[in-house]
Design a protein around this motif. Structure first.
Motif, PDB file in Angstrom:
ATOM      1  N   ALA A 175      79.532  51.244 -68.983  1.00 53.98           N
ATOM      2  CA  ALA A 175      79.620  50.536 -67.707  1.00 53.98           C
ATOM      3  C   ALA A 175      78.935  51.285 -66.577  1.00 53.98           C
ATOM      4  N   SER A 176      78.811  50.559 -65.459  1.00 51.66           N
ATOM      5  CA  SER A 176      78.230  51.143 -64.242  1.00 51.66           C
ATOM      6  C   SER A 176      79.299  51.611 -63.281  1.00 51.66           C
ATOM      7  N   SER A 177      80.457  50.967 -63.361  1.00 53.24           N
ATOM      8  CA  SER A 177      81.456  51.264 -62.339  1.00 53.24           C
ATOM      9  C   SER A 177      82.874  51.251 -62.912  1.00 53.24           C
ATOM     10  N   TYR A 178      83.023  51.675 -64.159  1.00 46.85           N
ATOM     11  CA  TYR A 178      84.359  51.795 -64.744  1.00 46.85           C
ATOM     12  C   TYR A 178      84.718  53.285 -64.720  1.00 46.85           C
ATOM     13  N   PRO A 179      85.785  53.656 -63.989  1.00 45.70           N
ATOM     14  CA  PRO A 179      86.025  55.084 -63.760  1.00 45.70           C
ATOM     15  C   PRO A 179      86.850  55.795 -64.832  1.00 45.70           C
ATOM     16  N   ARG A 180      87.063  55.129 -65.944  1.00 41.01           N
ATOM     17  CA  ARG A 180      87.958  55.703 -66.963  1.00 41.01           C
ATOM     18  C   ARG A 180      87.224  55.954 -68.275  1.00 41.01           C
ATOM     19  N   ILE A 181      87.838  56.758 -69.133  1.00 45.54           N
ATOM     20  CA  ILE A 181      87.208  57.003 -70.427  1.00 45.54           C
ATOM     21  C   ILE A 181      87.265  55.739 -71.292  1.00 45.54           C
ATOM     22  N   ILE A 182      86.424  55.716 -72.316  1.00 47.82           N
ATOM     23  CA  ILE A 182      86.339  54.534 -73.182  1.00 47.82           C
ATOM     24  C   ILE A 182      86.768  54.949 -74.588  1.00 47.82           C
ATOM     25  N   ASN A 183      87.585  54.114 -75.219  1.00 44.55           N
ATOM     26  CA  ASN A 183      88.059  54.405 -76.567  1.00 44.55           C
ATOM     27  C   ASN A 183      87.082  53.776 -77.585  1.00 44.55           C
ATOM     28  N   PHE A 184      86.087  54.562 -78.001  1.00 46.98           N
ATOM     29  CA  PHE A 184      85.059  54.029 -78.907  1.00 46.98           C
ATOM     30  C   PHE A 184      85.651  53.670 -80.268  1.00 46.98           C
ATOM     31  N   GLU A 185      86.641  54.440 -80.686  1.00 48.70           N
ATOM     32  CA  GLU A 185      87.223  54.198 -82.007  1.00 48.70           C
ATOM     33  C   GLU A 185      87.866  52.804 -82.047  1.00 48.70           C
ATOM     34  N   LEU A 187      75.705  54.565 -72.221  1.00 48.86           N
ATOM     35  CA  LEU A 187      76.434  55.679 -71.606  1.00 48.86           C
ATOM     36  C   LEU A 187      75.605  56.377 -70.528  1.00 48.86           C
ATOM     37  N   SER A 188      74.840  55.578 -69.799  1.00 48.74           N
ATOM     38  CA  SER A 188      74.019  56.103 -68.705  1.00 48.74           C
ATOM     39  C   SER A 188      74.825  56.995 -67.776  1.00 48.74           C
ATOM     40  N   HIS A 189      76.009  56.534 -67.398  1.00 48.07           N
ATOM     41  CA  HIS A 189      76.793  57.302 -66.416  1.00 48.07           C
ATOM     42  C   HIS A 189      77.439  58.553 -66.995  1.00 48.07           C
ATOM     43  N   PRO A 190      78.232  58.447 -68.068  1.00 55.89           N
ATOM     44  CA  PRO A 190      78.968  59.650 -68.470  1.00 55.89           C
ATOM     45  C   PRO A 190      78.209  60.609 -69.394  1.00 55.89           C
TER      46      PRO A 190
END
Ligand SMILES: Cc1ncc(COP(=O)(O)O)c(C=O)c1O
Length: 419
Positions: A172-182, A199-202
């Motif tokens: 995302a561009s503006s989601y401030p939380r970690i992402i659960n890829f699993e 994953l441009s941002h993180p």
């Protein structure tokens, strides 16, 4: 029509003056725009003084004299694989938008179904927006966040089961939380879909060990080095061995032709620098500084979308908290020398150009040497001015204080000394 010599000499003077004004402005403002990071001098004064463009894939150039190109590009690709635990990297995309285009082209046919994150909830234009190539050529449906602003993985799973996409896009561009890829990979697997992460941002936070690693869960990952990696603009696609030919062909000849060798060199340098121990510490300081914003802004329970941030960025709902649209909040802060950007938020009621909130980030200030005490001053100034957007005395005092604070950032390449 070609004009006389003096016309072009005047244009050149104008051009140089505009660049000098911009340079001064950059030094005299505090940049909280979430993707912003200062360009290190190391990437401007590179040793490759006579570099040309290169065409063709790595080791498959359609002309002579490409040995040096191959060596430089292969160092960049190899280092990217090492840092992100990927089997294969293509470092050629000019930016992330064409990198995303290449991934879609590699895995999908026109009209195929794709499930991605809603634009207002944090997704990017290239994740299926109707005015973007992605939304025009593929059949996108969207998942969003729950009432708490967080990704609702059960709802995504259900949506995937109903929509049966050929690909799920996350990132995302503006989601401030970690992402659960699993979790997302499980949803994708159930319906036989590919999982792609933008994953441009993180990207830098992943290398610094502060955000989950996308592999082995994702089939393809796109990212850039110009945000939390502090490097040059450009795109990278990472993938598993089984997809490397598909991806390479989709980049060239699928989407692009030639690439500038200087940019590939700068990318290699940035990737090498971020593997060094200082970068772990640096990404820790990015998070420490965002936590300072979080603590100051917690005065208003609904100001921060999702209640805070796990990353380098956060989104503020200024309309519902202060009655200020994102556009007005952005202008208020710009007036005192703090740069942010207006931001659509979950449940958006305004047009995107106006928006209900702003997005801000801690990468630029951290790279420029702002510690927690400096960040505290910035955060308190942001809050006071959003609370009182029509107070000229406050604005004038804040502007002076922020200008004084920018002296920290005028030391050239604060971070680079550590690499
Ligand atoms: C998540 C995401 N994807 C893609 C892009 C587009 O990147 P570029 O501007 O390099 O095309 C951005 C950039 O802002 C982004 O945040």
């Amino acid at each position: 029509m070609i004009r006389e010599q003096s016309h072009y000499e005047n244009l050149e003077k104008e051009l140089i003056a505009a660049a000098e004004t911009q340079d001064r402005y950059d030094l005299e403002t505090i940049n909280l725009i979430a993707p912003a990071s200062p360009t290190p001098r190391k990437y401007i004064d590179i040793p490759l003084q006579h570099a040309d463009i290169a065409e063709g894939l790595l080791e498959h150039r359609p002309y002579a004299g490409a040995e040096g190109f191959n060596q430089i590009e292969s160092i960049a690709a190899k280092t990217a694989c090492e840092l992100f635990d990927a089997d294969h990297a293509n470092v050629q995309p000019h930016a992330v938008s064409p990198a995303n285009q290449a991934v879609y082209q590699a895995f999908l046919e026109n009209g195929d179904r794709v499930l991605a994150m809603k634009f207002e909830d944090g997704g990017h234009l290239t994740h299926g927006h109707g005015k973007n190539f992605s939304g025009r050529y593929f059949d996108f449906d969207f998942y969003g966040v729950g009432k708490d602003g967080l990704l609702d993985y059960d709802a995504i799973d259900q949506k995937a089961a109903e929509f049966k996409p050929k690909m799920i896009v996350c990132g995302a561009s503006s989601y401030p939380r970690i992402i659960n890829f699993e979790r997302l990979a499980q949803s994708a697997k159930k319906v036989g879909a590919y999982l792609m992460a933008d994953l441009s941002h993180p990207a830098g936070l992943i290398v610094g060990g502060r955000f989950p690693k996308p592999f082995p869960h994702c089939d393809a990952v796109t990212l850039t080095l110009d945000k939390t990696m502090l490097g040059p603009h450009g795109g990278i696609i990472l993938t598993k061995n089984e997809y490397k030919e598909k991806i390479d062909k989709a980049v060239h000849p699928g989407v692009q032709s030639s690439i500038p060798l200087r940019r590939i060199y700068e990318m290699a340098q940035c990737l090498i620098d971020s593997g060094k121990p200082w970068f772990q510490d640096f990404t820790g300081r990015i998070i420490q500084n965002i936590k300072v914003f979080e603590q100051v802004f917690s005065k208003y329970p609904n100001l921060m979308v999702t209640g805070g941030s796990d990353t380098h960025l956060m989104v503020l709902d200024t309309l519902n908290t202060f009655g200020l649209t994102g556009k007005d909040a952005e202008a208020t802060l710009e007036g005192i020398g703090i740069l942010t950007n207006r931001q659509v938020i979950p449940g958006e009621t305004q047009k995107p150009y106006v928006a209900s909130g702003i997005r801000l980030g801690s990468t630029w200030i951290t790279a420029r040497g702002f510690d927690e005490k400096d960040t505290q001053k910035v955060a308190e100034t942001v809050l006071k001015n959003l609370e009182n957007p029509n107070n000229p005395v406050l604005q004038s005092d804040s502007k002076k204080e922020m200008l004084e604070l920018t002296k920290i950032s005028r030391k050239d390449d604060v971070w680079h000394g550590q690499a």
